[in-house]
Design an enzyme around this catalytic site. Structure first.
Site, PDB file in Angstrom:
ATOM      1  N   LEU A   1      -3.139   3.689   0.767  1.00  0.00           N
ATOM      2  CA  LEU A   1      -2.936   2.422   0.053  1.00  0.00           C
ATOM      3  C   LEU A   1      -1.483   1.963   0.141  1.00  0.00           C
ATOM      4  O   LEU A   1      -1.180   0.808  -0.151  1.00  0.00           O
ATOM      5  CB  LEU A   1      -3.255   2.571  -1.445  1.00  0.00           C
ATOM      6  CG  LEU A   1      -4.619   3.070  -1.914  1.00  0.00           C
ATOM      7  CD1 LEU A   1      -4.713   2.953  -3.437  1.00  0.00           C
ATOM      8  CD2 LEU A   1      -5.749   2.283  -1.280  1.00  0.00           C
TER       9      LEU A   1
ATOM     10  N   ASP B   1       4.171   8.503  -3.372  1.00  0.00           N
ATOM     11  CA  ASP B   1       4.692   7.140  -3.406  1.00  0.00           C
ATOM     12  C   ASP B   1       6.204   7.261  -3.291  1.00  0.00           C
ATOM     13  O   ASP B   1       6.760   8.353  -3.454  1.00  0.00           O
ATOM     14  CB  ASP B   1       4.293   6.428  -4.713  1.00  0.00           C
ATOM     15  CG  ASP B   1       4.255   4.914  -4.561  1.00  0.00           C
ATOM     16  OD1 ASP B   1       3.195   4.308  -4.794  1.00  0.00           O
ATOM     17  OD2 ASP B   1       5.310   4.316  -4.188  1.00  0.00           O
TER      18      ASP B   1
ATOM     19  N   TYR C   1       2.674 -10.347   5.709  1.00  0.00           N
ATOM     20  CA  TYR C   1       1.894  -9.260   5.096  1.00  0.00           C
ATOM     21  C   TYR C   1       0.532  -9.143   5.799  1.00  0.00           C
ATOM     22  O   TYR C   1       0.108  -8.048   6.188  1.00  0.00           O
ATOM     23  CB  TYR C   1       1.740  -9.544   3.597  1.00  0.00           C
ATOM     24  CG  TYR C   1       0.711  -8.703   2.896  1.00  0.00           C
ATOM     25  CD1 TYR C   1       0.897  -7.331   2.761  1.00  0.00           C
ATOM     26  CD2 TYR C   1      -0.446  -9.274   2.367  1.00  0.00           C
ATOM     27  CE1 TYR C   1      -0.054  -6.541   2.108  1.00  0.00           C
ATOM     28  CE2 TYR C   1      -1.393  -8.509   1.705  1.00  0.00           C
ATOM     29  CZ  TYR C   1      -1.194  -7.146   1.588  1.00  0.00           C
ATOM     30  OH  TYR C   1      -2.134  -6.370   0.945  1.00  0.00           O
TER      31      TYR C   1
ATOM     32  N   SER D   1       2.714  -4.900  -0.780  1.00  0.00           N
ATOM     33  CA  SER D   1       1.356  -5.455  -0.897  1.00  0.00           C
ATOM     34  C   SER D   1       1.314  -6.949  -1.200  1.00  0.00           C
ATOM     35  O   SER D   1       0.274  -7.483  -1.558  1.00  0.00           O
ATOM     36  CB  SER D   1       0.588  -4.682  -1.966  1.00  0.00           C
ATOM     37  OG  SER D   1       1.210  -4.896  -3.212  1.00  0.00           O
TER      38      SER D   1
ATOM     39  N   SER E   1      -6.500  -5.894   4.038  1.00  0.00           N
ATOM     40  CA  SER E   1      -6.477  -6.980   3.054  1.00  0.00           C
ATOM     41  C   SER E   1      -7.206  -8.199   3.581  1.00  0.00           C
ATOM     42  O   SER E   1      -7.277  -8.425   4.796  1.00  0.00           O
ATOM     43  CB  SER E   1      -5.025  -7.354   2.755  1.00  0.00           C
ATOM     44  OG  SER E   1      -4.957  -8.558   2.029  1.00  0.00           O
ATOM     45  N   ASN E   2      -7.672  -9.001   2.640  1.00  0.00           N
ATOM     46  CA  ASN E   2      -8.271 -10.293   3.008  1.00  0.00           C
ATOM     47  C   ASN E   2      -7.231 -11.195   3.684  1.00  0.00           C
ATOM     48  O   ASN E   2      -7.610 -12.174   4.339  1.00  0.00           O
ATOM     49  CB  ASN E   2      -8.875 -10.967   1.778  1.00  0.00           C
ATOM     50  CG  ASN E   2      -7.845 -11.526   0.819  1.00  0.00           C
ATOM     51  OD1 ASN E   2      -7.449 -12.683   0.925  1.00  0.00           O
ATOM     52  ND2 ASN E   2      -7.370 -10.707  -0.119  1.00  0.00           N
TER      53      ASN E   2
HETATM   54  C1  15L Z   1      -3.748  -8.639  -1.527  1.00  0.00           C
HETATM   55  O1  15L Z   1      -3.881  -8.104  -0.435  1.00  0.00           O
HETATM   56  C2  15L Z   1      -2.571  -8.343  -2.384  1.00  0.00           C
HETATM   57  O2  15L Z   1      -2.146  -7.003  -2.251  1.00  0.00           O
HETATM   58  C3  15L Z   1      -2.812  -8.660  -3.838  1.00  0.00           C
HETATM   59  O3  15L Z   1      -1.553  -8.710  -4.476  1.00  0.00           O
HETATM   60  C4  15L Z   1      -3.556  -9.993  -4.012  1.00  0.00           C
HETATM   61  O4  15L Z   1      -2.744 -11.052  -3.611  1.00  0.00           O
HETATM   62  C5  15L Z   1      -4.830  -9.995  -3.206  1.00  0.00           C
HETATM   63  O5  15L Z   1      -4.588  -9.648  -1.864  1.00  0.00           O
HETATM   64  C6  15L Z   1      -5.538 -11.353  -3.255  1.00  0.00           C
HETATM   65  O6  15L Z   1      -5.718 -11.966  -2.200  1.00  0.00           O
HETATM   66  O7  15L Z   1      -5.901 -11.787  -4.339  1.00  0.00           O
END
Ligand code: 15L
Length: 262
Positions: free
Chosen positions: A72, A35, A137, A76, A112-113
């Site tokens: 990872l 990291d 992001y 984020s 990520s979603n």
């Molecule tokens: C993510 O991708 C983020 O890293 C995290 O901080 C949350 O925001 C998460 O999604 C989410 O959608 O709850």
């Protein structure tokens, strides 16, 4: 690639990295953690190396010593494009490019979603749904998924892109009842991806077995992820009497990405 080289974990100082590290060592025997910041106490079986994902030489050296990669490391949360650029764009390129150079074939990429955040919460999605990123992001994670697809098609890397929902010890709000990924389910998902025969290129939604989930993994062929936890046990606490007091026209409620869609 040698089987006794450690697994490389980027983003080791983050909340997920810290929770995963001792458990990954238990599973795989050793771990090479990295990291840009200090990640707290180093576990037996672990080597911790400070490195910036934007530093291609440093990342190349780490990847050369690894058997598989769990990537990872990233900014984020939603930030300006320039803030996200180094870690999420350059960093992911450095990881995949070094993996190609050193024959490290298997990578788990924390997507990520927020790649699909501007789909409405009434829509069920699967691995073939179109991307609708909800911010810079989300766009950076969409870039990572596309880069993974390229490195698979052109260079034969095997990469699982985890569209992680909300990976937390427990859901904290009503949206999380749909997006929650318990930490044990996250660990299982990573292991399923690292050990699947013939992974290829896969998109996998990272959510627990939530009654209110929005994501369907049935089109994901190589990874047989069977999450065990279900956010429903927290529903009464988060929605007393089953009542949802939120304004349904609020973009943070209407779209899957929640507050990122504001
Ligand atoms: C993510 O991708 C983020 O890293 C995290 O901080 C949350 O925001 C998460 O999604 C989410 O959608 O709850």
């Amino acid at each position: 690639m040698s089987a006794n080289k450690p697994v490389l974990l980027t983003g080791a100082a983050g909340n997920l990295g810290r929770w995963l590290r001792p458990r990954l060592i238990e599973k795989y025997g050793s771990l090479l953690s990295t990291d840009i910041v200090d990640g707290g106490p180093v576990n037996p079986g672990e080597e911790y190396v400070l490195a910036d994902l934007a530093d291609g030489t440093a990342i190349d050296r780490l990847v050369a010593r690894s058997s598989k990669i769990i990537h990872l490391g990233a900014v984020s949360i939603e930030k300006s494009f320039m803030t996200i650029l180094s870690a999420n764009y350059m960093g992911t390129f450095h990881v995949f490019e070094a993996a190609k150079q050193h024959g490290v074939k298997r990578i788990v990429f924390a997507s990520s979603n927020h790649v699909i955040g501007f789909h409405e919460t009434t829509t069920e999605l699967d691995a073939e749904s179109v991307m609708r990123p909800d911010g810079f992001y989300g766009v950076s994670k969409a870039f990572g998924e596309n880069l993974a697809s390229l490195y698979h098609d052109k260079h034969g890397l095997e990469i699982a892109c985890l569209r992680i929902g909300s990976a937390l010890p427990e859901p904290l709000d009503i949206r999380h009842l749909s997006t929650w990924l318990s930490l044990p389910d996250l660990l299982q998902l990573i292991d399923d991806c690292l050990t699947a025969p013939n992974l290829g290129f896969e998109i996998v939604y990272g959510a627990s077995n939530n009654d209110r989930g929005w994501w369907d993994n049935s089109k994901t062929k190589a990874v047989k992820f069977q999450p065990k936890d279900n956010s429903e046990i927290f529903a009464e606490k988060l929605m007393p009497g089953g009542k949802d007091p939120r304004d349904q026209s609020d973009p943070a409620v209407k779209f899957q990405g929640g507050p990122f869609c504001k």
